[in-house]
Motif scaffolding. Structure first.
Motif, PDB file in Angstrom:
ATOM      1  N   ILE A  84      45.180  34.851  42.172  1.00  0.00           N
ATOM      2  CA  ILE A  84      43.728  34.980  42.008  1.00  0.00           C
ATOM      3  C   ILE A  84      43.404  36.136  41.070  1.00  0.00           C
ATOM      4  CG2 ILE A  84      41.564  35.509  43.201  1.00  0.00           C
ATOM      5  CD1 ILE A  84      42.702  34.110  45.662  1.00  0.00           C
ATOM      6  N   LEU A  85      44.123  37.244  41.229  1.00  0.00           N
ATOM      7  CA  LEU A  85      43.875  38.435  40.417  1.00  0.00           C
ATOM      8  C   LEU A  85      44.218  38.212  38.943  1.00  0.00           C
ATOM      9  CD1 LEU A  85      43.075  41.467  40.445  1.00  0.00           C
ATOM     10  CD2 LEU A  85      45.491  41.987  40.827  1.00  0.00           C
ATOM     11  N   GLU A 122      43.543  34.516  34.799  1.00  0.00           N
ATOM     12  CA  GLU A 122      43.298  34.335  33.370  1.00  0.00           C
ATOM     13  C   GLU A 122      44.586  34.384  32.558  1.00  0.00           C
ATOM     14  OE1 GLU A 122      40.463  37.200  32.125  1.00  0.00           O
ATOM     15  OE2 GLU A 122      38.830  36.406  33.378  1.00  0.00           O
ATOM     16  N   PHE A 123      45.647  34.961  33.121  1.00  0.00           N
ATOM     17  CA  PHE A 123      46.890  35.139  32.380  1.00  0.00           C
ATOM     18  C   PHE A 123      47.980  34.153  32.802  1.00  0.00           C
ATOM     19  CE2 PHE A 123      44.733  39.223  32.887  1.00  0.00           C
ATOM     20  CZ  PHE A 123      44.539  39.576  31.547  1.00  0.00           C
ATOM     21  N   ILE A 124      47.735  33.389  33.875  1.00  0.00           N
ATOM     22  CA  ILE A 124      48.739  32.442  34.363  1.00  0.00           C
ATOM     23  C   ILE A 124      48.557  31.095  33.679  1.00  0.00           C
ATOM     24  CG2 ILE A 124      49.632  31.220  36.382  1.00  0.00           C
ATOM     25  CD1 ILE A 124      48.737  33.555  38.095  1.00  0.00           C
ATOM     26  N   PRO A 125      49.570  30.585  32.988  1.00  0.00           N
ATOM     27  CA  PRO A 125      49.427  29.302  32.288  1.00  0.00           C
ATOM     28  C   PRO A 125      49.309  28.134  33.256  1.00  0.00           C
ATOM     29  CG  PRO A 125      51.703  30.057  32.213  1.00  0.00           C
ATOM     30  CD  PRO A 125      50.906  31.184  32.824  1.00  0.00           C
ATOM     31  N   ILE A 174      51.153  34.908  50.965  1.00  0.00           N
ATOM     32  CA  ILE A 174      49.825  35.504  50.859  1.00  0.00           C
ATOM     33  C   ILE A 174      49.768  36.457  49.658  1.00  0.00           C
ATOM     34  CG2 ILE A 174      48.183  37.072  51.975  1.00  0.00           C
ATOM     35  CD1 ILE A 174      49.030  35.885  54.645  1.00  0.00           C
ATOM     36  N   GLY A 175      50.860  37.217  49.437  1.00  0.00           N
ATOM     37  CA  GLY A 175      50.921  38.088  48.263  1.00  0.00           C
ATOM     38  C   GLY A 175      50.870  37.303  46.969  1.00  0.00           C
ATOM     39  N   LEU A 176      51.552  36.154  46.945  1.00  0.00           N
ATOM     40  CA  LEU A 176      51.538  35.287  45.773  1.00  0.00           C
ATOM     41  C   LEU A 176      50.135  34.743  45.517  1.00  0.00           C
ATOM     42  CD1 LEU A 176      53.109  33.844  43.546  1.00  0.00           C
ATOM     43  CD2 LEU A 176      53.664  32.045  45.185  1.00  0.00           C
ATOM     44  N   THR A 177      49.421  34.425  46.588  1.00  0.00           N
ATOM     45  CA  THR A 177      48.046  33.946  46.466  1.00  0.00           C
ATOM     46  C   THR A 177      47.150  35.020  45.858  1.00  0.00           C
ATOM     47  OG1 THR A 177      48.324  32.540  48.413  1.00  0.00           O
ATOM     48  CG2 THR A 177      46.072  33.021  47.722  1.00  0.00           C
ATOM     49  N   SER A 178      47.244  36.229  46.383  1.00  0.00           N
ATOM     50  CA  SER A 178      46.428  37.335  45.886  1.00  0.00           C
ATOM     51  C   SER A 178      46.717  37.611  44.414  1.00  0.00           C
ATOM     52  CB  SER A 178      46.692  38.605  46.713  1.00  0.00           C
ATOM     53  OG  SER A 178      46.417  38.373  48.078  1.00  0.00           O
ATOM     54  N   THR A 179      47.989  37.599  44.059  1.00  0.00           N
ATOM     55  CA  THR A 179      48.375  37.842  42.668  1.00  0.00           C
ATOM     56  C   THR A 179      47.853  36.747  41.747  1.00  0.00           C
ATOM     57  OG1 THR A 179      50.391  38.954  43.424  1.00  0.00           O
ATOM     58  CG2 THR A 179      50.327  38.241  41.124  1.00  0.00           C
TER      59      THR A 179
END
Length: 251
Positions: A123-124, A127-130, A116-121
């Motif tokens: 989504i947040l 724009e920076f995740i390739p 769940i923490g990975l999901t939140s991160t």
């Protein structure tokens, strides 16, 4: 609107009925094949009762083009599933439910928090995740964390399987493996069919009410697809198996 609500209620009813049958005959298959009820409750049973979320999510993204319904359903189901544990507590007479379950559930709960923490991160920081093609880098990370978690839970539970469920008890002598597989498969097909239609109905409700697809996915769809977990957990509690109920929810 009345027609949409009627369709939604009918889908919910079918999921409850077929979800209960899936759990029952999944347990029969586990007994007949010797897989063991502990593994069934903690891994296989959890996968079975999560089938509506899986199919609804695929249908929402791939066919209905409603990713907010899919994300809202999954995250809302996580919240509702934890609420189920609170609902079970007053139903069980005697000691609180958490005082009756083993500490092995800490593993599955811990990996649930990590995912769940990975999901939140994700989504947040979207724009920076390739991404490669249209697949985000977080997707293989999800699979890796899940596989590691499942392996750890399995090996841990394997050591303490006798503390969770009595493997020697046989309850389904009158049901053959062939019949169990047939009924299980039939109910699985029905759940797949109605769950695939759910996002279209939910999307219609979101448009008709103006509530928004995220809200409808998080509340209405999530509650509906979590009904099998609720029904199965209540049944497990009634037969005196709080570990089975807790393992189903956290799994």
């Amino acid at each position: 609107m009345a027609l949409l609500l009627t369709e939604f209620i009918l889908i919910a009813a079918v999921i409850v009925i077929c979800g209960t049958q899936l759990s029952k005959y999944g347990d029969i298959i586990a007994e007949k094949t010797g897989l063991g009820r502990a593994w069934t409750g903690l891994i296989i049973l959890a996968s079975i009762t999560s089938l509506p979320e899986l199919i609804t999510g695929i249908s929402s993204v791939a066919f209905a083009n409603l990713p907010n319904i899919a994300a809202g359903d999954i995250m809302g189901s996580c919240v509702f599933n934890l609420l189920i544990l609170a609902m079970l507590d007053p139903m069980d007479k005697g000691k609180p439910i958490f005082s009756k379950v083993g500490q092995s559930h800490l593993l599955s709960a811990g990996f649930g928090v990590a995912l769940i923490g990975l999901t939140s991160t994700s989504i947040l920081l979207q724009e920076f995740i390739p991404s490669f093609w249209h697949i985000g880098l977080y997707t293989p990370v999800f699979f890796a964390v899940y596989i590691v978690g499942i392996r750890m839970v399995y090996f841990y539970e394997k050591r303490f399987i006798k503390e969770l469920v009595s493997e020697g008890t046989r309850q389904y002598e009158g049901v053959t493996l062939k019949r169990a597989v047939a009924i299980y498969s039939l109910n699985a097909v029905i759940v797949v069919g109605v769950a695939a239609a759910l996002p279209f109905v939910a999307g219609g409700i979101a448009e008709a009410t103006g509530l928004g697809s995220s809200f409808v996915g998080t509340v209405f769809v999530a509650i509906t697809t979590s009904l099998p977990e609720l029904v199965v957990s209540i049944a497990a509690l009634r037969i005196g198996a709080p570990d089975l109920a807790t393992g189903n929810i956290l799994g």
